[in-house]
Design a protein around this motif. Sequence first.
Motif, PDB file in Angstrom:
ATOM      1  N   ASP A 292       7.749  -2.363  -6.365  1.00  0.00           N
ATOM      2  CA  ASP A 292       5.879  -1.399  -6.492  1.00  0.00           C
ATOM      3  C   ASP A 292       5.869  -0.396  -5.767  1.00  0.00           C
ATOM      4  OD1 ASP A 292       5.226  -3.374  -8.110  1.00  0.00           O
ATOM      5  OD2 ASP A 292       3.889  -3.775  -6.689  1.00  0.00           O
ATOM      6  N   ASN A 293       6.212   0.781  -6.212  1.00  0.00           N
ATOM      7  CA  ASN A 293       5.820   2.412  -5.207  1.00  0.00           C
ATOM      8  C   ASN A 293       4.761   3.363  -6.038  1.00  0.00           C
ATOM      9  OD1 ASN A 293       7.724   4.516  -6.728  1.00  0.00           O
ATOM     10  ND2 ASN A 293       8.261   2.267  -7.125  1.00  0.00           N
ATOM     11  N   ALA A 294       4.107   4.170  -4.955  1.00  0.00           N
ATOM     12  CA  ALA A 294       3.812   5.110  -5.564  1.00  0.00           C
ATOM     13  C   ALA A 294       3.934   6.658  -6.214  1.00  0.00           C
ATOM     14  CB  ALA A 294       2.543   5.951  -4.370  1.00  0.00           C
ATOM     15  N   ALA A 295       6.168   6.558  -5.964  1.00  0.00           N
ATOM     16  CA  ALA A 295       5.981   7.276  -6.503  1.00  0.00           C
ATOM     17  C   ALA A 295       6.270   7.483  -8.509  1.00  0.00           C
ATOM     18  CB  ALA A 295       7.848   7.611  -6.374  1.00  0.00           C
TER      19      ALA A 295
ATOM     20  N   THR B 295       1.195  -1.676  -0.197  1.00  0.00           N
ATOM     21  CA  THR B 295      -0.059   0.299   0.249  1.00  0.00           C
ATOM     22  C   THR B 295       0.900   1.124  -0.148  1.00  0.00           C
ATOM     23  OG1 THR B 295      -1.445  -1.132   1.715  1.00  0.00           O
ATOM     24  CG2 THR B 295      -2.313   1.155   1.404  1.00  0.00           C
ATOM     25  N   ALA B 296       0.709   2.135  -1.206  1.00  0.00           N
ATOM     26  CA  ALA B 296       1.881   3.490  -1.142  1.00  0.00           C
ATOM     27  C   ALA B 296       0.846   4.843  -1.591  1.00  0.00           C
ATOM     28  CB  ALA B 296       2.713   2.837  -2.098  1.00  0.00           C
ATOM     29  N   ALA B 297       1.627   5.581  -1.070  1.00  0.00           N
ATOM     30  CA  ALA B 297       1.067   6.726  -1.257  1.00  0.00           C
ATOM     31  C   ALA B 297       2.433   7.743  -2.106  1.00  0.00           C
ATOM     32  CB  ALA B 297       0.124   7.684  -0.691  1.00  0.00           C
ATOM     33  N   ALA B 298       2.835   8.316  -2.960  1.00  0.00           N
ATOM     34  CA  ALA B 298       3.683   9.580  -2.514  1.00  0.00           C
ATOM     35  C   ALA B 298       3.007  11.182  -3.596  1.00  0.00           C
ATOM     36  CB  ALA B 298       4.443   8.639  -4.005  1.00  0.00           C
TER      37      ALA B 298
ATOM     38  N   LEU C 221      -7.481  -1.841   2.643  1.00  0.00           N
ATOM     39  CA  LEU C 221      -8.285  -0.807   2.959  1.00  0.00           C
ATOM     40  C   LEU C 221      -7.953  -0.307   4.749  1.00  0.00           C
ATOM     41  CD1 LEU C 221     -11.242   0.438   2.077  1.00  0.00           C
ATOM     42  CD2 LEU C 221     -12.321  -1.730   2.920  1.00  0.00           C
ATOM     43  N   ASP C 222      -7.810  -1.040   5.316  1.00  0.00           N
ATOM     44  CA  ASP C 222      -7.289  -0.686   6.315  1.00  0.00           C
ATOM     45  C   ASP C 222      -6.056   0.517   6.315  1.00  0.00           C
ATOM     46  OD1 ASP C 222      -9.641  -2.356   7.370  1.00  0.00           O
ATOM     47  OD2 ASP C 222      -7.551  -3.989   8.234  1.00  0.00           O
ATOM     48  N   HIS C 223      -5.536   0.853   5.543  1.00  0.00           N
ATOM     49  CA  HIS C 223      -3.921   1.688   5.158  1.00  0.00           C
ATOM     50  C   HIS C 223      -3.763   2.798   4.566  1.00  0.00           C
ATOM     51  CE1 HIS C 223      -2.331  -0.941   8.724  1.00  0.00           C
ATOM     52  NE2 HIS C 223      -2.398  -2.257   7.955  1.00  0.00           N
ATOM     53  N   ILE C 224      -4.833   2.741   3.819  1.00  0.00           N
ATOM     54  CA  ILE C 224      -4.868   3.707   2.710  1.00  0.00           C
ATOM     55  C   ILE C 224      -5.068   5.593   2.816  1.00  0.00           C
ATOM     56  CG2 ILE C 224      -7.137   3.364   2.035  1.00  0.00           C
ATOM     57  CD1 ILE C 224      -3.737   3.886  -0.327  1.00  0.00           C
ATOM     58  N   GLY C 225      -5.999   5.479   3.710  1.00  0.00           N
ATOM     59  CA  GLY C 225      -6.086   6.703   4.659  1.00  0.00           C
ATOM     60  C   GLY C 225      -4.983   7.358   5.422  1.00  0.00           C
ATOM     61  N   ASP C 226      -4.650   6.366   6.407  1.00  0.00           N
ATOM     62  CA  ASP C 226      -3.159   6.371   6.976  1.00  0.00           C
ATOM     63  C   ASP C 226      -2.351   6.914   6.016  1.00  0.00           C
ATOM     64  OD1 ASP C 226      -4.584   6.854   9.379  1.00  0.00           O
ATOM     65  OD2 ASP C 226      -3.563   4.900   9.844  1.00  0.00           O
ATOM     66  N   LEU C 227      -2.153   6.595   4.898  1.00  0.00           N
ATOM     67  CA  LEU C 227      -0.730   6.617   3.972  1.00  0.00           C
ATOM     68  C   LEU C 227      -1.105   7.951   3.302  1.00  0.00           C
ATOM     69  CD1 LEU C 227       0.621   2.871   2.893  1.00  0.00           C
ATOM     70  CD2 LEU C 227       1.597   4.969   4.569  1.00  0.00           C
ATOM     71  N   VAL C 228      -2.310   8.183   3.000  1.00  0.00           N
ATOM     72  CA  VAL C 228      -1.885   9.922   2.498  1.00  0.00           C
ATOM     73  C   VAL C 228      -2.003  10.470   3.167  1.00  0.00           C
ATOM     74  CG1 VAL C 228      -4.634  10.478   0.838  1.00  0.00           C
ATOM     75  CG2 VAL C 228      -3.730   8.505   0.495  1.00  0.00           C
TER      76      VAL C 228
END
Length: 349
Positions: free
Chosen positions: A311-314, A13-16, A52-59
């Motif tokens: 895999d990464n969000a950048a 799960t990633a956000a960048a 689903l559990d972690h995407i909000g915190d990562l954003v």
Amino acid sequence: MFVLGLETSCDETAAAVVTEDRRILANKVLSQLDEHRPFGGVVPEIAARSHLDHIGDLVEQAMSEAGLEFAQLDGVAATGGPGLIGGVFVGVMTAKAIAAAHKIPFLAVNHLEGHALTARLSEGDAAAFPYLLLLVSGGHCQLLAVEGVGRYIRLGGTIDDAVGEAFDKTAKMLGLPYPGGPALEQAARAGDAKSVELPRPMRGRPGCDFSFSGLKTAVRHRIEAMLEGRDDLEESQVADLAASFQRAVGDVLADRCTHAMERFAQTYGRPGPLVVAGGVAANQALRDRLSELAQAQGTELLAPPIALCTDNAAMIAWAGMERLQLGLTDPLTFAPRPRWPLDQLKGVA
């Protein structure tokens, strides 16, 4: 310009957040390895629930680290496929919600295009179009001519297993821990790469296609012969098999890339540069082998930093940035896709 990217296609799960001048302001990645390790592989239902559990915190963490408010974003990108569909849904729906709430463009990024364009994020002008791409991961093994954003010409691909899958399954046969690819690379460092004779499938044949199932079968036969009634291989035998397998893969990749470079040169007047991307591109021995090949062909190998190979969000944010700059945005009616070949993307001529 600022683009937020989300990646949820498999077990990270990633956000960048990235900028148009190639700065990565934040790149948060949460691995699910511990959740899947007991099963020896990724369980789709567990992966989707974890996203689903972690995407909000990562954003929230990515936006805080970047020092931005949502209103300052110029776009929000998410992996729209290919991938495990439950996870892809989580990322796409999160990105759509952000786009709708803050009235900013939504960009559905092909996960493979994220990998394909990563060298343009890390290497800048050295990765000017066109270039030759070797895309190697757990689920994909392809050679493509990259003419521009959304413009990919497939030169060859695997006719059976992807190279990353071959690494993982070979590691499992050798009794190495999950994830198999990195564990096999580590074991190979102590082995003799010339000690075990293994085939090089497709080497010397015309074209740019790959095959790895026969190599896996050959490893299994060597393991059975080495056991001789014992339950486990000796540590030195594991190391030698790992090193020999890795060397065989390197020889196959080099042979297939040589053919692709010849075809690329016929079309574009030069053999490269050769760009390698995807999770398997993190393997240093394979990077060294491909670098030697590129130099011998009079060109260079461009490989993203190790952290941008897996895999990464950048990479998703950057692919979104490139598409946004060309006006290639997506409607909120976009449907996530479990399959999405690169050569079916829309680009700008």
